[in-house]
Design a protein around this motif. Structure first.
Motif, PDB file in Angstrom:
ATOM      1  N   GLY A   1      -1.141  -8.423 -13.038  1.00  0.00           N
ATOM      2  CA  GLY A   1      -2.539  -8.771 -13.285  1.00  0.00           C
ATOM      3  C   GLY A   1      -2.691  -9.628 -14.541  1.00  0.00           C
ATOM      4  N   GLY A   2      -3.854 -10.268 -14.667  1.00  0.00           N
ATOM      5  CA  GLY A   2      -4.104 -11.202 -15.761  1.00  0.00           C
ATOM      6  C   GLY A   2      -4.377 -12.580 -15.204  1.00  0.00           C
ATOM      7  N   SER A   3      -4.748 -13.501 -16.073  1.00  0.00           N
ATOM      8  CA  SER A   3      -5.202 -14.813 -15.592  1.00  0.00           C
ATOM      9  C   SER A   3      -4.065 -15.721 -15.118  1.00  0.00           C
ATOM     10  CB  SER A   3      -6.022 -15.519 -16.674  1.00  0.00           C
ATOM     11  OG  SER A   3      -5.218 -16.258 -17.565  1.00  0.00           O
ATOM     12  N   LEU A   4      -2.904 -15.647 -15.762  1.00  0.00           N
ATOM     13  CA  LEU A   4      -1.860 -16.644 -15.507  1.00  0.00           C
ATOM     14  C   LEU A   4      -1.314 -16.606 -14.081  1.00  0.00           C
ATOM     15  CD1 LEU A   4      -0.114 -18.928 -16.669  1.00  0.00           C
ATOM     16  CD2 LEU A   4       1.558 -17.182 -17.321  1.00  0.00           C
ATOM     17  N   LEU A   5      -0.789 -15.460 -13.661  1.00  0.00           N
ATOM     18  CA  LEU A   5      -0.191 -15.386 -12.325  1.00  0.00           C
ATOM     19  C   LEU A   5      -1.232 -15.442 -11.218  1.00  0.00           C
ATOM     20  CD1 LEU A   5       2.792 -12.833 -12.343  1.00  0.00           C
ATOM     21  CD2 LEU A   5       2.820 -15.313 -12.521  1.00  0.00           C
ATOM     22  N   ASP A   6      -2.416 -14.922 -11.495  1.00  0.00           N
ATOM     23  CA  ASP A   6      -3.430 -14.854 -10.450  1.00  0.00           C
ATOM     24  C   ASP A   6      -4.127 -16.194 -10.213  1.00  0.00           C
ATOM     25  OD1 ASP A   6      -4.149 -12.275  -8.988  1.00  0.00           O
ATOM     26  OD2 ASP A   6      -6.078 -13.286  -9.112  1.00  0.00           O
ATOM     27  N   ILE A   7      -4.580 -16.833 -11.298  1.00  0.00           N
ATOM     28  CA  ILE A   7      -5.308 -18.098 -11.129  1.00  0.00           C
ATOM     29  C   ILE A   7      -4.729 -19.258 -11.931  1.00  0.00           C
ATOM     30  CG2 ILE A   7      -7.477 -17.034 -10.411  1.00  0.00           C
ATOM     31  CD1 ILE A   7      -8.496 -17.247 -13.278  1.00  0.00           C
ATOM     32  N   GLY A   8      -4.003 -18.965 -13.017  1.00  0.00           N
ATOM     33  CA  GLY A   8      -3.380 -20.037 -13.796  1.00  0.00           C
ATOM     34  C   GLY A   8      -2.352 -20.804 -12.991  1.00  0.00           C
ATOM     35  N   ILE A   9      -1.823 -20.159 -11.959  1.00  0.00           N
ATOM     36  CA  ILE A   9      -0.853 -20.804 -11.079  1.00  0.00           C
ATOM     37  C   ILE A   9      -1.445 -22.054 -10.427  1.00  0.00           C
ATOM     38  CG2 ILE A   9      -1.467 -19.344  -9.098  1.00  0.00           C
ATOM     39  CD1 ILE A   9       1.490 -19.418  -8.261  1.00  0.00           C
ATOM     40  N   TYR A  10      -2.756 -22.082 -10.195  1.00  0.00           N
ATOM     41  CA  TYR A  10      -3.369 -23.226  -9.518  1.00  0.00           C
ATOM     42  C   TYR A  10      -3.396 -24.489 -10.382  1.00  0.00           C
ATOM     43  CZ  TYR A  10      -4.874 -20.365  -5.530  1.00  0.00           C
ATOM     44  OH  TYR A  10      -4.900 -19.558  -4.415  1.00  0.00           O
ATOM     45  N   PRO A  11      -3.885 -24.442 -11.626  1.00  0.00           N
ATOM     46  CA  PRO A  11      -3.796 -25.635 -12.476  1.00  0.00           C
ATOM     47  C   PRO A  11      -2.347 -26.090 -12.694  1.00  0.00           C
ATOM     48  CG  PRO A  11      -5.386 -24.111 -13.400  1.00  0.00           C
ATOM     49  CD  PRO A  11      -4.696 -23.384 -12.288  1.00  0.00           C
ATOM     50  N   ILE A  12      -1.429 -25.125 -12.848  1.00  0.00           N
ATOM     51  CA  ILE A  12      -0.014 -25.481 -12.994  1.00  0.00           C
ATOM     52  C   ILE A  12       0.489 -26.172 -11.732  1.00  0.00           C
ATOM     53  CG2 ILE A  12       2.325 -24.511 -13.149  1.00  0.00           C
ATOM     54  CD1 ILE A  12       1.199 -22.438 -15.116  1.00  0.00           C
ATOM     55  N   PHE A  13       0.094 -25.659 -10.585  1.00  0.00           N
ATOM     56  CA  PHE A  13       0.451 -26.283  -9.298  1.00  0.00           C
ATOM     57  C   PHE A  13      -0.040 -27.730  -9.243  1.00  0.00           C
ATOM     58  CE2 PHE A  13      -1.641 -27.411  -5.256  1.00  0.00           C
ATOM     59  CZ  PHE A  13      -0.512 -27.676  -4.479  1.00  0.00           C
ATOM     60  N   VAL A  14      -1.253 -27.964  -9.722  1.00  0.00           N
ATOM     61  CA  VAL A  14      -1.818 -29.321  -9.724  1.00  0.00           C
ATOM     62  C   VAL A  14      -0.905 -30.269 -10.508  1.00  0.00           C
ATOM     63  CG1 VAL A  14      -3.697 -30.744 -10.649  1.00  0.00           C
ATOM     64  CG2 VAL A  14      -4.228 -28.685  -9.362  1.00  0.00           C
ATOM     65  N   ALA A  15      -0.512 -29.849 -11.705  1.00  0.00           N
ATOM     66  CA  ALA A  15       0.331 -30.703 -12.548  1.00  0.00           C
ATOM     67  C   ALA A  15       1.695 -30.950 -11.913  1.00  0.00           C
ATOM     68  CB  ALA A  15       0.500 -30.068 -13.928  1.00  0.00           C
ATOM     69  N   LEU A  16       2.319 -29.900 -11.367  1.00  0.00           N
ATOM     70  CA  LEU A  16       3.649 -30.054 -10.767  1.00  0.00           C
ATOM     71  C   LEU A  16       3.612 -30.907  -9.504  1.00  0.00           C
ATOM     72  CD1 LEU A  16       5.343 -26.528 -11.100  1.00  0.00           C
ATOM     73  CD2 LEU A  16       5.506 -28.496 -12.613  1.00  0.00           C
ATOM     74  N   SER A  17       2.584 -30.723  -8.684  1.00  0.00           N
ATOM     75  CA  SER A  17       2.520 -31.473  -7.422  1.00  0.00           C
ATOM     76  C   SER A  17       2.182 -32.948  -7.649  1.00  0.00           C
ATOM     77  CB  SER A  17       1.498 -30.842  -6.463  1.00  0.00           C
ATOM     78  OG  SER A  17       0.205 -30.829  -7.027  1.00  0.00           O
ATOM     79  N   ALA A  18       1.488 -33.248  -8.753  1.00  0.00           N
ATOM     80  CA  ALA A  18       1.091 -34.638  -9.029  1.00  0.00           C
ATOM     81  C   ALA A  18       2.058 -35.360  -9.961  1.00  0.00           C
ATOM     82  CB  ALA A  18      -0.318 -34.673  -9.621  1.00  0.00           C
TER      83      ALA A  18
END
Length: 328
Positions: free
Chosen positions: A178-195
Motif C-alpha cells: 500500500g501507499g502512493s508509489l506502487l498503487d498509482i505512482g506506477i502510472y506516471p513512471i509508465f508514461v516516462a518509460l513508454s515515451a
C-alpha cells in the motif's frame, strides 16, 4: 503452448474479487467469444455473489481450486500487490495463462521468478497495465515515435486523489504494497518509460503516513538527450491526473484520468484541437482482447507489454523506493 482455434470461446477465471475485478468482469462481458467461467475468493459467499452478478459458471473459495480447473484458459489476478507473485506461480504451475494486475509484483526478484516460471512452463504471462492498450494512449505514443511535433523536451505526469488515512484499507497497508508509489505512482513512471525509455538519472523525495507507507512521491527523470520528466503521485490531494508531452513544435496533453479512457488535446502554433476516442467501455476490454489474441496465436509473451518492459518498470520502481528509503 497450444494454439487455440480462431473463434474458440476463451474461458476466463478471476482471482481476487475487489473493485478492479468488478471493472474487469464488466468489460469482459463486452468481448466476443469470451466468457467469465470461474471466480475465486477466500469467501465462498463473496465468490457466489460475484459469479451471479457476472454470470460465471463456477465460484470457488480457494485460488488453488480455480487454478486446477481444466476448463480455464486464462486467469486475471486482482489480489493485492504482495500476493501477485505467489498467485501467478500457482496458475503457471498448472499451465494456465496469467494476466496479472499491475504492479507485476513487489520487486525485481519476484518479477524474475514469475517470468522464469512462464518460460519454463511455456505459458503466456503478461502484466495488466491497461493504459498501454487504450487507443488514446497508443495514438499519443505513435505521434511521439513519429516525431510529428518534433522531439520530446519535457514530460509532466501526475496521479493523485485524496483518501482519508485508514489502516484497515488495502490502499494504506504497507505490508502488502500500500501507499502512493506502487498503487498509482506506477502510472506516471509508465508514461516516462513508454515515451522516453530508461532515464540516466533519477531524483525522488516522498512524504509518509504514520505507518510508513508513502503518502506522496515526487520524481524527476533526466535523460541523455536533455529531456526531463517531472512525475508525481499522492494520496493526500486530488490532482489533475494529466500526462503532458512538451515537444519542439507542439504540446500533446492527455486530459484528466490520463491512465483511463480520456481525450487528447494537441496545441501548436496553428491552434488547439481535442480528440475524442469515443470510448464505450471502462477500458479493460482492450488489454483482455489483446491477451485473447495472444492465446489464440499460441504466443507466450506480449509484443506490447513485453517482459523486458515489465522488468524495466519494476526496476525503476525499486530504484525510486531505494532513493526514498521505502522498504516493505
Amino acid at each position: 503452448m497450444n494454439t487455440l482455434k480462431k473463434n474458440k470461446t476463451i474461458n476466463w477465471g478471476i482471482i481476487g474479487l475487489g473493485n478492479i475485478a468488478n471493472k474487469f468482469a464488466t468489460d469482459l462481458l463486452t468481448i466476443e467469444n469470451t466468457q467469465l467461467y470461474a471466480v475465486a475468493s477466500r469467501s465462498q459467499e463473496k465468490a457466489n455473489a460475484f459469479a451471479k452478478q457476472y454470470k460465471a459458471t463456477k465460484a470457488y473459495d480457494s485460488y488453488e481450486a480455480l487454478a486446477k480447473d481444466p476448463n480455464i484458459d486464462a486467469v486475471y489476478i486482482a489480489t493485492p500487490h504482495a500476493f501477485h507473485r505467489d498467485h501467478t506461480l500457482l496458475c503457471l504451475e498448472h499451465g494456465v495463462a496469467v494476466l496479472c494486475e499491475k504492479p507485476f509484483a513487489m520487486n525485481r526478484n519476484e518479477v524474475h521468478d514469475m517470468v522464469a516460471k512462464a518460460k519454463e512452463k511455456n505459458v503466456l504471462l503478461m502484466e495488466a497495465l491497461w493504459t498501454y492498450f487504450l487507443p488514446h494512449y497508443q495514438f499519443v505514443l505513435e505521434e511521439l515515435k513519429n516525431e510529428t511535433y518534433g522531439k520530446i523536451v519535457k514530460i509532466e505526469a501526475d496521479f493523485g486523489f485524496y483518501r482519508e488515512f485508514n489502516t484497515k484499507s488495502r490502499l494504506f497497508e504497507k505490508s502488502i504494497g500500500g501507499g502512493s508509489l506502487l498503487d498509482i505512482g506506477i502510472y506516471p513512471i509508465f508514461v516516462a518509460l513508454s515515451a522516453l525509455g530508461i532515464p540516466e538519472n533519477i531524483q525522488a523525495d516522498a512524504t509518509f503516513f504514520e505507518n510508513g507507507a508513502d503518502s506522496s512521491c515526487q520524481m524527476v527523470f533526466k535523460y541523455k538527450n536533455a529531456a526531463v520528466a517531472h512525475l508525481k503521485s499522492t494520496l493526500k490531494a486530488d490532482t489533475p491526473t494529466e500526462a503532458i508531452f512538451y515537444c519542439e513544435k507542439g504540446i500533446l496533453k492527455i486530459n484528466t484520468q490520463f491512465h483511463a479512457p480520456s481525450t487528447v488535446t494537441i496545441q501548436t502554433e496553428e491552434g488547439e484541437k481535442t480528440m475524442d476516442f469515443n470510448y464505450k467501455t471502462i477500458g479493460y476490454n482492450y488489454e483482455a482482447s489483446h491477451f485473447n489474441e495472444l492465446l489464440r496465436q499460441g504466443k507466450t509473451e506480449s509484443p506490447i507489454m513485453t517482459f523486458k518492459f515489465s522488468k524495466h518498470l519494476i526496476e525503476t520502481l525499486d530504484e525510486v523506493r531505494n532513493i526514498i528509503n521505502l522498504e516493505y
